[in-house]
Design a protein around this motif. Structure first.
Motif, short mmCIF file in Angstrom:
data_model
loop_
_atom_site.label_atom_id
_atom_site.label_comp_id
_atom_site.label_asym_id
_atom_site.label_seq_id
_atom_site.Cartn_x
_atom_site.Cartn_y
_atom_site.Cartn_z
N VAL A 60 -55.83 -13.53 34.43
CA VAL A 60 -56.20 -12.23 33.69
C VAL A 60 -55.58 -12.41 32.33
O VAL A 60 -56.29 -12.38 31.26
CB VAL A 60 -55.47 -10.82 34.20
CG1 VAL A 60 -55.71 -9.80 33.12
CG2 VAL A 60 -56.23 -10.67 35.46
N LYS B 276 -57.81 -12.65 28.58
CA LYS B 276 -57.30 -11.84 27.57
C LYS B 276 -56.92 -12.67 26.40
O LYS B 276 -56.74 -12.17 25.36
CB LYS B 276 -56.19 -10.91 28.01
CG LYS B 276 -56.90 -10.07 29.24
CD LYS B 276 -57.66 -8.62 28.34
CE LYS B 276 -58.41 -7.85 29.48
NZ LYS B 276 -58.87 -6.88 29.11
N ALA C 151 -50.40 -3.82 33.62
CA ALA C 151 -51.93 -3.30 33.42
C ALA C 151 -52.23 -2.46 32.13
O ALA C 151 -53.33 -3.08 31.58
CB ALA C 151 -52.26 -2.51 34.69
N GLN D 80 -54.74 -3.68 29.33
CA GLN D 80 -56.07 -2.83 29.16
C GLN D 80 -57.03 -3.17 30.64
O GLN D 80 -58.15 -3.30 30.29
CB GLN D 80 -56.78 -2.96 28.13
CG GLN D 80 -55.73 -2.71 26.74
CD GLN D 80 -56.44 -2.84 25.39
OE1 GLN D 80 -57.39 -3.41 25.48
NE2 GLN D 80 -56.10 -2.13 24.58
N VAL D 81 -56.21 -3.26 31.63
CA VAL D 81 -57.20 -3.38 32.76
C VAL D 81 -56.48 -2.32 33.78
O VAL D 81 -55.30 -1.84 33.71
CB VAL D 81 -56.81 -4.75 33.43
CG1 VAL D 81 -57.61 -5.52 32.47
CG2 VAL D 81 -55.37 -4.92 33.89
N GLU D 82 -57.12 -2.28 35.17
CA GLU D 82 -56.52 -1.56 36.26
C GLU D 82 -55.67 -2.41 37.00
O GLU D 82 -55.67 -3.76 37.12
CB GLU D 82 -57.88 -0.85 37.05
CG GLU D 82 -58.69 0.02 36.47
CD GLU D 82 -58.35 1.11 35.95
OE1 GLU D 82 -57.51 1.72 36.84
OE2 GLU D 82 -58.54 1.65 34.77
N ASP E 23 -57.24 -4.89 39.20
CA ASP E 23 -57.87 -5.84 38.41
C ASP E 23 -56.94 -6.95 38.61
O ASP E 23 -57.20 -8.30 38.48
CB ASP E 23 -58.18 -5.76 37.20
CG ASP E 23 -59.36 -4.78 37.01
OD1 ASP E 23 -60.25 -4.52 38.11
OD2 ASP E 23 -59.25 -3.90 36.01
#
Length: 72
Positions: A9, A13, A51, A55-57, A60
């Protein structure tokens, strides 16, 4: 088995571990442990801050892997 996908992740990003540490207000050592999938069980508050910073759940950040002994 559940695996934390923090490394992937962060790469998606384009964010460094140190920037995540600052944005999420999480110690750099915690971020490094999670990044390298060391034995670490982060609390829900830590996961929420990470998270949000990414800016993810929270979901994720995880990947469900088949258990090695599932075919037994």
């Amino acid at each position: 088995m559940i695996r934390l996908r923090l490394k992937e992740v962060l790469q998606e990003k384009g964010m460094s571990q140190s920037k995540l540490s600052r944005l999420a207000d999480v110690s750099i050592s915690t971020v490094q442990d999670l990044y390298h999938n060391r034995q670490h069980d982060p609390g829900i508050g830590t996961l929420e801050r990470i998270a949000k910073a990414l800016q993810v759940e929270i979901s994720d950040l995880y990947e469900v892997l088949p258990d090695a002994d599932a075919n037994i």
